[in-house]
Design a protein around this motif. Structure first.
Motif, mmCIF file in Angstrom:
data_model
loop_
_atom_site.group_PDB
_atom_site.id
_atom_site.type_symbol
_atom_site.label_atom_id
_atom_site.label_comp_id
_atom_site.label_asym_id
_atom_site.label_seq_id
_atom_site.Cartn_x
_atom_site.Cartn_y
_atom_site.Cartn_z
ATOM 1 N N ARG A 129 38.316 47.569 40.713
ATOM 2 C CA ARG A 129 36.908 47.182 41.386
ATOM 3 C C ARG A 129 36.169 46.247 40.303
ATOM 4 N N TYR A 130 36.572 46.189 38.942
ATOM 5 C CA TYR A 130 35.906 45.320 38.089
ATOM 6 C C TYR A 130 36.579 43.919 37.934
ATOM 7 N N GLY A 131 37.785 43.845 38.390
ATOM 8 C CA GLY A 131 38.450 42.698 37.923
ATOM 9 C C GLY A 131 39.452 42.335 39.199
ATOM 10 N N ALA A 132 39.206 41.524 40.008
ATOM 11 C CA ALA A 132 39.926 41.250 41.343
ATOM 12 C C ALA A 132 40.939 40.122 40.880
ATOM 13 N N GLY A 133 40.717 39.249 39.853
ATOM 14 C CA GLY A 133 41.532 38.174 39.481
ATOM 15 C C GLY A 133 41.358 36.940 40.235
ATOM 16 N N GLY B 258 39.842 34.141 39.697
ATOM 17 C CA GLY B 258 38.415 33.660 39.453
ATOM 18 C C GLY B 258 37.414 34.264 40.641
ATOM 19 N N THR B 259 37.417 35.234 41.078
ATOM 20 C CA THR B 259 36.574 36.052 41.959
ATOM 21 C C THR B 259 35.667 37.139 41.311
ATOM 22 N N PHE B 260 34.592 37.029 41.010
ATOM 23 C CA PHE B 260 33.723 37.969 40.654
ATOM 24 C C PHE B 260 33.321 39.113 41.652
ATOM 25 N N LEU B 261 33.435 40.240 41.246
ATOM 26 C CA LEU B 261 33.049 41.432 42.125
ATOM 27 C C LEU B 261 31.723 42.058 41.756
ATOM 28 N N VAL B 262 30.892 42.683 42.678
ATOM 29 C CA VAL B 262 29.611 43.111 42.220
ATOM 30 C C VAL B 262 29.713 44.533 42.043
ATOM 31 N N ASN B 263 29.197 45.041 41.047
ATOM 32 C CA ASN B 263 29.261 46.395 40.940
ATOM 33 C C ASN B 263 27.724 46.748 40.282
ATOM 34 N N ASP B 264 27.492 48.066 40.520
ATOM 35 C CA ASP B 264 26.011 48.486 40.334
ATOM 36 C C ASP B 264 26.053 49.301 38.809
ATOM 37 N N SER C 105 31.275 41.362 37.826
ATOM 38 C CA SER C 105 32.136 41.629 37.118
ATOM 39 C C SER C 105 33.492 40.703 37.054
ATOM 40 N N TYR C 106 34.019 40.789 36.043
ATOM 41 C CA TYR C 106 35.561 40.176 35.928
ATOM 42 C C TYR C 106 36.087 40.578 34.797
ATOM 43 N N HIS C 107 36.635 41.792 34.688
ATOM 44 C CA HIS C 107 37.400 42.295 33.485
ATOM 45 C C HIS C 107 38.141 43.488 33.982
#
Length: 251
Positions: free
Chosen positions: A144-148, A150-156, A179-181
């Motif tokens: 959920r924190y790192g899709a790879g 270059g796509t950033f994912l939204v988290n609360d 998030s991207y980690h």
């Protein structure tokens, strides 16, 4: 804020193989979005490439700045926190690790305002004696924190009331972040306090109460800086106060 009073913010940068025109060579660089966020917030951005450093050089660099931002990038070397590398952990960038470790220590010694972003939060924790979870999917069971790609994912992120982060965010109890980690803070270093967590318990923000302004977040606020510049305004305003205090002390 007049031009002469604008604080100088140093931003750490990458050192990677890069292509431009006919050239393909090692180069230091930083995505524009980082330093644009600083200039939009009223600061003057200065890029800091990884380079040989010792305590004296780090102190000299810090004395030329009013604030510091440790930017995102490759994973911190697991040897720095006493672990063997996970199969997914990046090949170490030992030069950058050593450079940022020295800068952080000098910034803390001088009470220089600093903001850590993603890798920067992890670097802060490691520099002060903490550890890193090397691959979050092994712990939380998802990416959920790192899709790879270059796509950033939204988290609360739930924000700790009364924290510096809460103040920067105007008292908001939660914030949606990009998030991207695939790594995160594991054992928290002595002296740091948690100021934000995901709903799965993953540490998303920390701060260092022993300095006037020392905040680090696991997400990428530069990605939202055009719409939400609160963290960048916070570090720039803290740097402006630092600059004014230093100027007053020298008169």
């Amino acid at each position: 804020m007049g031009t002469s009073s604008r604080p100088i913010i140093g931003l750490t940068s990458y050192l990677e193989q890069a292509q431009t025109g006919v050239w393909d060579l090692p180069a230091s660089f930083l995505p524009k979005i980082y330093f644009e966020a600083v200039t939009d917030a009223g600061g003057i951005a200065v890029l800091l490439p990884p380079q040989p450093v010792d305590a004296e050089i780090a102190s000299s660099l810090i004395h030329g700045l009013d604030g510091l931002i440790l930017t995102g990038g490759k994973d911190v070397d697991p040897a720095r926190y006493g672990q063997e590398p996970h199969p997914t952990t990046d090949v170490p960038r030992k030069d950058r690790d050593a450079f940022e470790d020295a800068l952080l220590r000098a910034a803390i010694d001088e009470n220089l305002p600093f903001l850590g972003i993603c890798r920067g939060a992890q670097m802060l924790n490691v520099a002060l004696g903490g550890t890193i979870i090397q691959h979050l999917p092994d712990v939380i069971g998802s990416s959920r924190y790192g899709a790879g790609g270059g796509t950033f994912l939204v988290n609360d992120v739930a924000v700790e009331p009364g924290s510096e982060l809460s103040s920067l965010l105007g008292g908001d109890s939660s914030v949606a972040v990009k998030s991207y980690h695939h790594q995160a803070i594991g054992d928290l270093a002595e002296g740091l306090v948690v100021s934000g967590r995901g709903d799965d318990g993953v540490i998303q923000a920390v701060e260092l109460p022993s300095v006037d302004f020392g905040v680090a977040v696991q997400w990428h606020p530069e990605e939202d800086a055009k719409e939400d510049a609160r963290l960048f305004r916070g570090v720039v305003e803290a740097a402006a106060r630092y600059r004014a205090q230093r100027s007053g002390a020298s008169e």
